[in-house]
Enzyme design. Structure first.
Site, PDB file in Angstrom:
ATOM      1  N   GLU A 395       0.871  -1.187   0.000  1.00 16.88           N
ATOM      2  CA  GLU A 395       0.000   0.000   0.000  1.00 16.88           C
ATOM      3  C   GLU A 395       0.900   1.226   0.000  1.00 16.88           C
ATOM      4  O   GLU A 395       1.725   1.390   0.904  1.00 16.88           O
ATOM      5  CB  GLU A 395      -0.853   0.031   1.283  1.00 16.88           C
ATOM      6  CG  GLU A 395      -1.801  -1.136   1.438  1.00 16.88           C
ATOM      7  CD  GLU A 395      -3.205  -0.822   0.941  1.00 16.88           C
ATOM      8  OE1 GLU A 395      -3.401   0.240   0.306  1.00 16.88           O
ATOM      9  OE2 GLU A 395      -4.092  -1.650   1.184  1.00 16.88           O
TER      10      GLU A 395
HETATM   11 ZN   LIG Z   1      -6.654  -0.757  -2.725  1.00 14.98          ZN
END
Ligand SMILES: [Zn+2]
Length: 426
Positions: A395
């Site tokens: 992320e």
């Molecule tokens: Zn995502």
């Protein structure tokens, strides 16, 4: 990310402590690997989505807004007073992660200066710092003095206000600095100029866009890698990290050349092309979060990729040794699998993350290994539990500086190649 975020938002202090206690107890009870537990299943059959009407909005006083471009999101425009125009941005359907993507054009008959009030119909929070462009291609952050968010008790302010200067020349405003699918196509075309890169069409999206995987490498498919990004349409920073990662693997460096002789890497840079083209906040046009469909495979995008991987393994007798899925959120986080469970190359992922992070002065990576031993509905879980590929979800922060993103992608690839090139599989 969604669950963490919502629990942060909704949880009062006493229940937060309770959750922490439950978490500690559950960690203890799953510390011993006792085989795969029951698969968690989430309903992923089609849900209706609201199709955004493509149109030009007359905001009065000779000012016009439009969503007539690929990747746009703009649902309503309403003038509130002489100097304030509200734009309403709505999701494709609900419930949904409250991370609104927006993108639109503005022009006016005479030069004007006014404020835009971003409104998300009470469903979302203003997440993306606005970017502007004069040609629809090169976007830059707007001047920070021209954007403000009212202070609220909430962690995320619901609204944002942006000062713009409009004129006869079109001004583009968007949530990130690329819009639509064409930049992805261009990037793929560039890669395809190399003789060790080829394209495989593995299916079609619901709106008929080709679902494309690039093959990188000249090896025999005995040890393979899989990389995907943009399951969630607005998550450009994840895509940028993926781009930097792949670009390192296609270089003329001795390490990359050796890597490509030993391994084939398959990459699907845009898992959800329909969602991107329609300016969706999160889902595909089936109205589903694709990263919850890696058990049921009800959606064409997840179905095509899992079929492709399973066919590859069946045809070649090879295996996937590494997989990565790139996303975006508020900060840089690595979600990894339970370190006590062994895939095709135990310890690979933590090693790659730690070695690559060490090269960035002062950077301590945020690594969150899954504590459980159950297969779940995400790609990361599918790669690990079905293919035993050592896998991670990276992320990338929405506002992580682009140079840092490029560095992280590059270093991850370099350290991965060093380790994989040394590995003797026989
Ligand atoms: Zn995502």
């Amino acid at each position: 990310m969604k669950l963490l975020y919502l629990s942060y938002m909704n949880t009062s202090k006493p229940s937060y402590i309770l959750i922490a206690l439950v978490f500690l107890i559950s960690c203890k009870s799953t510390a011993q690997w006792e085989g795969q537990g029951p698969i968690q299943i989430i309903e992923t059959t089609d849900k209706p989505v609201t199709i955004q009407t493509k149109q030009t909005f007359d905001a009065g006083e000779g000012v016009y807004f439009s969503n007539e471009l690929e990747g746009a999101r703009l649902n309503e425009v309403q003038r509130l007073n002489d100097t304030l125009i509200q734009v309403t941005i709505l999701p494709e359907n609900q419930p949904i992660n409250p991370s609104p993507w927006y993108g639109f054009k503005i022009w006016s008959e005479q030069p004007q200066e006014f404020w835009i009030q971003f409104s998300y119909g009470g469903i979302g929070f203003h997440r993306y710092f606005p970017k502007s462009s004069l040609d629809g291609i090169d976007f830059v952050n707007v001047d920070s003095a021209d954007f403000f968010q009212p202070k609220t008790e909430e962690r995320r302010p619901e609204m944002g206000f942006l000062k713009v200067k409009s004129s006869k020349d079109t001004l583009w405003i968007a949530a990130q600095d690329r819009i639509g699918t064409s930049h992805v196509q261009q990037w793929k075309e560039e890669l395809l100029k190399k003789d060790f890169v080829s394209k495989i069409t593995i299916g079609k999206s619901k709106e008929g866009r080709p679902l494309e995987v690039l093959k990188i490498g000249e090896a025999d498919d005995q040890e393979m890698l899989m990389v995907i990004s943009m399951q969630h349409p607005p998550e450009l920073t994840g895509f940028l990290a993926m781009e930097a990662f792949i670009e390192e693997l296609v270089k003329d460096s001795p390490e990359a050349k050796k890597f490509r002789k030993k391994y084939n890497l398959y990459v699907m840079p845009q898992m959800n092309p329909d969602g991107v083209a329609n300016g969706h906040w999160r889902h595909n046009v089936g109205g589903i979060d694709l990263n919850r469909d890696w058990v049921n495979f009800n959606q064409p995008e997840t179905k095509a990729l899992s079929d492709f991987m399973e066919k590859k393994v069946a045809e070649t007798g090879g295996k996937f040794v590494f997989a990565a899925d790139f996303h975006s959120t508020w900060e840089d986080i690595f979600y990894t699998n339970n370190e006590e469970l062994e895939g095709n190359f135990p310890g690979l992922i933590p090693k790659v993350i730690k070695r690559s992070s060490k090269r960035i002065p002062g950077y301590v990576p945020n690594i969150r290994p899954n504590e459980g031993n159950q297969r779940s509905v995400t790609s990361n879980s599918y790669f690990f539990f079905v293919h035993q590929a050592e896998s991670m979800t990276f992320e990338v922060g929405d506002n992580t500086p682009r140079e840092i993103i490029a560095m992280k992608g590059q270093f991850l690839a370099e350290e991965l190649m060093k380790i994989l090139n040394k590995k003797n599989w026989k």
